[in-house]
Design a protein around this motif. Structure first.
Motif, PDB file in Angstrom:
ATOM      1  N   VAL A   6       0.848  -1.192   0.000  1.00 48.40           N
ATOM      2  CA  VAL A   6       0.000   0.000   0.000  1.00 48.40           C
ATOM      3  C   VAL A   6       0.886   1.245   0.000  1.00 48.40           C
ATOM      4  O   VAL A   6       1.789   1.377   0.836  1.00 48.40           O
ATOM      5  N   ASP A   7       0.639   2.165  -0.900  1.00 46.95           N
ATOM      6  CA  ASP A   7       1.365   3.435  -0.983  1.00 46.95           C
ATOM      7  C   ASP A   7       0.690   4.443  -0.053  1.00 46.95           C
ATOM      8  O   ASP A   7      -0.391   4.953  -0.351  1.00 46.95           O
ATOM      9  N   LEU A   8       1.331   4.731   1.080  1.00 51.28           N
ATOM     10  CA  LEU A   8       0.723   5.617   2.069  1.00 51.28           C
ATOM     11  C   LEU A   8       0.773   7.088   1.670  1.00 51.28           C
ATOM     12  O   LEU A   8       0.237   7.935   2.397  1.00 51.28           O
ATOM     13  N   THR A   9       1.418   7.421   0.566  1.00 46.36           N
ATOM     14  CA  THR A   9       1.319   8.790   0.048  1.00 46.36           C
ATOM     15  C   THR A   9       0.039   8.990  -0.741  1.00 46.36           C
ATOM     16  O   THR A   9      -0.333  10.118  -1.047  1.00 46.36           O
ATOM     17  N   VAL A  10      -0.616   7.871  -1.088  1.00 48.85           N
ATOM     18  CA  VAL A  10      -1.867   7.931  -1.842  1.00 48.85           C
ATOM     19  C   VAL A  10      -3.054   7.537  -0.964  1.00 48.85           C
ATOM     20  O   VAL A  10      -4.134   8.111  -1.071  1.00 48.85           O
ATOM     21  N   TRP A  11      -2.824   6.555  -0.084  1.00 46.90           N
ATOM     22  CA  TRP A  11      -3.898   6.011   0.731  1.00 46.90           C
ATOM     23  C   TRP A  11      -3.644   6.287   2.207  1.00 46.90           C
ATOM     24  O   TRP A  11      -2.507   6.428   2.636  1.00 46.90           O
ATOM     25  N   ARG A  12      -4.734   6.356   2.955  1.00 51.65           N
ATOM     26  CA  ARG A  12      -4.647   6.386   4.404  1.00 51.65           C
ATOM     27  C   ARG A  12      -5.554   5.302   4.968  1.00 51.65           C
ATOM     28  O   ARG A  12      -6.552   4.912   4.344  1.00 51.65           O
ATOM     29  N   VAL A  13      -5.233   4.803   6.159  1.00 48.99           N
ATOM     30  CA  VAL A  13      -6.031   3.762   6.799  1.00 48.99           C
ATOM     31  C   VAL A  13      -7.240   4.406   7.449  1.00 48.99           C
ATOM     32  O   VAL A  13      -7.116   5.232   8.363  1.00 48.99           O
ATOM     33  N   ASP A  14      -8.429   4.036   6.967  1.00 46.74           N
ATOM     34  CA  ASP A  14      -9.662   4.554   7.552  1.00 46.74           C
ATOM     35  C   ASP A  14     -10.033   3.756   8.804  1.00 46.74           C
ATOM     36  O   ASP A  14     -10.332   4.324   9.844  1.00 46.74           O
ATOM     37  N   ARG A  15      -9.995   2.444   8.709  1.00 47.46           N
ATOM     38  CA  ARG A  15     -10.215   1.585   9.873  1.00 47.46           C
ATOM     39  C   ARG A  15      -9.715   0.203   9.528  1.00 47.46           C
ATOM     40  O   ARG A  15      -9.415  -0.102   8.372  1.00 47.46           O
ATOM     41  N   TRP A  16      -9.594  -0.639  10.551  1.00 44.67           N
ATOM     42  CA  TRP A  16      -9.161  -2.020  10.307  1.00 44.67           C
ATOM     43  C   TRP A  16      -9.816  -2.941  11.322  1.00 44.67           C
ATOM     44  O   TRP A  16     -10.227  -2.512  12.406  1.00 44.67           O
ATOM     45  N   GLU A  17      -9.936  -4.214  10.935  1.00 44.94           N
ATOM     46  CA  GLU A  17     -10.558  -5.217  11.791  1.00 44.94           C
ATOM     47  C   GLU A  17      -9.666  -6.449  11.845  1.00 44.94           C
ATOM     48  O   GLU A  17      -8.995  -6.791  10.874  1.00 44.94           O
ATOM     49  N   CYS A  18      -9.675  -7.057  12.993  1.00 46.40           N
ATOM     50  CA  CYS A  18      -8.925  -8.302  13.152  1.00 46.40           C
ATOM     51  C   CYS A  18      -9.817  -9.282  13.919  1.00 46.40           C
ATOM     52  O   CYS A  18     -10.286  -8.962  15.017  1.00 46.40           O
ATOM     53  N   GLY A  19     -10.070 -10.451  13.344  1.00 48.99           N
ATOM     54  CA  GLY A  19     -10.909 -11.470  13.992  1.00 48.99           C
ATOM     55  C   GLY A  19     -10.442 -12.864  13.617  1.00 48.99           C
ATOM     56  O   GLY A  19      -9.419 -13.033  12.932  1.00 48.99           O
ATOM     57  N   GLY A  20     -11.165 -13.836  14.081  1.00 53.52           N
ATOM     58  CA  GLY A  20     -10.775 -15.200  13.756  1.00 53.52           C
ATOM     59  C   GLY A  20     -11.928 -16.172  13.964  1.00 53.52           C
ATOM     60  O   GLY A  20     -12.933 -15.834  14.599  1.00 53.52           O
ATOM     61  N   HIS A  21     -11.798 -17.378  13.429  1.00 50.53           N
ATOM     62  CA  HIS A  21     -12.803 -18.416  13.631  1.00 50.53           C
ATOM     63  C   HIS A  21     -12.105 -19.776  13.607  1.00 50.53           C
ATOM     64  O   HIS A  21     -11.060 -19.949  12.970  1.00 50.53           O
ATOM     65  N   GLU A  22     -12.699 -20.690  14.335  1.00 50.47           N
ATOM     66  CA  GLU A  22     -12.116 -22.026  14.432  1.00 50.47           C
ATOM     67  C   GLU A  22     -12.594 -22.902  13.278  1.00 50.47           C
ATOM     68  O   GLU A  22     -13.752 -22.837  12.866  1.00 50.47           O
TER      69      GLU A  22
END
Length: 349
Positions: A6-22
Motif C-alpha cells: 500500500v502506498d501511504l502517500t496515496v492512501w490512508r487507513v480509515d479503519r481495520w478489523e482483526c478477527g478469527g474463527h475455528e
C-alpha cells in the motif's frame, strides 16, 4: 500494509478489523509407505484481517496539484551583485526599532494620531527615505534588528510581556499580519537592490514573544532565498561582524548601558579582539543620546547609541510628560574599516 504494498502517500487507513474463527481439520497419521492409518480431527484458529483504505486525494486532483507545485518558484528570486562589482562596499544598519505596530493614540488626547494603518505607512516611508538617503553609497549588506518593540502588545489581552495594559488598535492577529506584510515588503525592497539582507531578532519589553513569532514567520517566508538571513536565536543580545566592525544590538531595557562594552568583550571575545570599531545600538527610550565608555577601548571608546522611534505618543506617555521627541528612523553606514556616517529620516508631515 507491507504485504499488500500500500502506498501511504496515496492512501490512508480509515479503519481495520482483526478477527478469527475455528475450523476442524483432519490430520492423518501415515505409515512408512504413506498409507493412511488414522484420521484425527484437530481444531485450528484462522485469522481474518481487513484493512479499509481511503484515497488521500482523487487521482485527477493529485495530478493537477503535482503539476501546479512543479511550476511554482522556490521563492523570491533576487539577482545578487556579482563578486567584485562593488568597489567600495558598505554595511547599512537600518535601525527601525520601536515602531509599535498596534499602538493607538488619539490626537485630541495626546496631540498625535497613531494606529495600525499609520504605523504601516510611516514604516514604509522610513524605509523608502533611508534608501534614498543612502543611494549614493554601495551597500553590499543591510542589517535590520527585528523586534525591539516592533509590536505594541504581546498577547490577545492587550498587554505587554509583563502584563501592562496598552491602548491597542486592532486584534492581535491583524497586528501580526500587518507587521509581517510590512517586513516582507521591506526585505523585498532591500534585496531587489542586489544586496544581502540580514535580520536579527531582538526582543523588546512589549513584544518578547510575538516578535519572535514574527521573526520565525519571516525566516520561513525567505527560507529559500539566497542572500536573506534571519537570526531567530534565543539570546536577547545579538552581535554582527562586518570586516573590522563589531556591532551589538539590544533593546536597552535590561542592561546597564555603561556595562555593555564589557558585556560585548565577554560574549564576543574573538570578534572584540579582531575588531577596531565597536558599537552598541539600543532602543526602548524613544529618544537619541550617546554614551561613551573610555575604559575598555582607547580608540574613541565604545559608542552606545540610543535610537529614535517612529511611533507617536500614547495617552500614558502624554500624561507622564514624555512629549516633544523627534519621531524618526536612522541608518548607519560602515565600511569594512569602521563608521562612515549616518542618516536620519523624520516621519513625513
Amino acid at each position: 500494509i507491507r504485504k499488500a504494498k500500500v502506498d501511504l502517500t496515496v492512501w490512508r487507513v480509515d479503519r481495520w478489523e482483526c478477527g478469527g474463527h475455528e475450523v476442524t481439520l483432519k490430520c492423518a497419521t501415515r505409515d512408512d509407505r504413506g498409507r493412511v492409518l488414522k484420521e484425527t480431527p484437530v481444531k485450528k484458529l484462522n485469522w481474518r484481517v481487513k484493512l479499509y483504505l481511503k484515497r488521500l486525494m482523487p487521482r485527477n486532483e493529485r495530478a493537477a496539484l503535482e503539476g501546479l507545485l512543479s511550476r511554482l518558484p522556490a521563492g523570491p528570486n533576487y539577482s545578487a551583485a556579482p563578486n567584485g562589482s562593488i568597489k567600495r562596499p558598505h554595511l547599512c544598519l537600518l535601525d527601525l526599532v520601536d515602531v509599535h505596530f498596534g499602538k493607538l493614540a488619539w490626537a485630541p488626547e495626546t496631540g498625535q494620531n497613531y494606529d495600525l494603518r499609520i504605523a504601516e505607512r510611516v514604516y514604509r516611508d522610513a524605509v523608502e527615505d533611508l534608501l534614498s538617503l543612502t543611494a549614493g553609497h554601495q551597500v553590499e549588506e543591510f542589517l535590520i534588528p527585528l523586534g525591539s518593540d516592533f509590536l505594541h502588545v504581546d498577547n490577545a489581552s492587550h498587554s505587554t510581556t509583563a502584563g501592562t495594559l496598552q491602548d491597542q488598535d486592532g486584534r492581535v492577529h491583524k497586528i501580526l499580519a500587518t507587521a509581517e506584510a510590512a517586513v516582507v515588503w521591506a526585505v523585498d525592497a532591500l534585496a531587489s537592490r542586489g544586496s544581502r539582507v540580514t535580520l536579527r531578532w531582538v526582543p523588546g519589553n512589549h513584544d518578547r514573544l510575538l516578535s519572535w513569532c514574527l521573526a520565525r514567520t519571516i525566516q520561513a517566508h525567505f527560507r529559500r532565498c539566497r542572500g536573506v538571513t534571519v537570526d531567530t536565536s534565543s539570546t536577547t543580545r545579538k552581535y554582527h561582524r562586518y570586516g573590522n566592525v563589531l556591532l551589538g544590538l539590544a533593546h536597552g531595557d535590561q542592561e546597564k548601558h555603561d556595562r555593555l562594552p564589557a558585556v560585548m568583550a565577554t560574549e564576543a571575545a574573538r570578534d572584540w579582539a579582531e575588531a577596531t570599531c565597536r558599537e552598541w545600538h539600543l532602543g526602548h527610550f524613544h529618544r537619541s543620546r550617546r554614551l561613551d565608555s573610555l575604559g575598555l577601548e582607547t580608540h574613541n571608546g565604545v559608542p552606545v547609541r540610543v535610537l529614535r522611534s517612529l511611533s507617536a505618543v500614547d495617552a500614558w506617555h502624554y500624561q507622564q510628560g514624555y512629549v516633544g521627541t523627534r519621531r524618526s528612523a536612522e541608518a548607519y553606514l560602515y565600511s569594512r574599516d569602521g563608521y562612515v556616517g549616518h542618516f536620519v529620516a523624520d516621519v513625513r508631515g
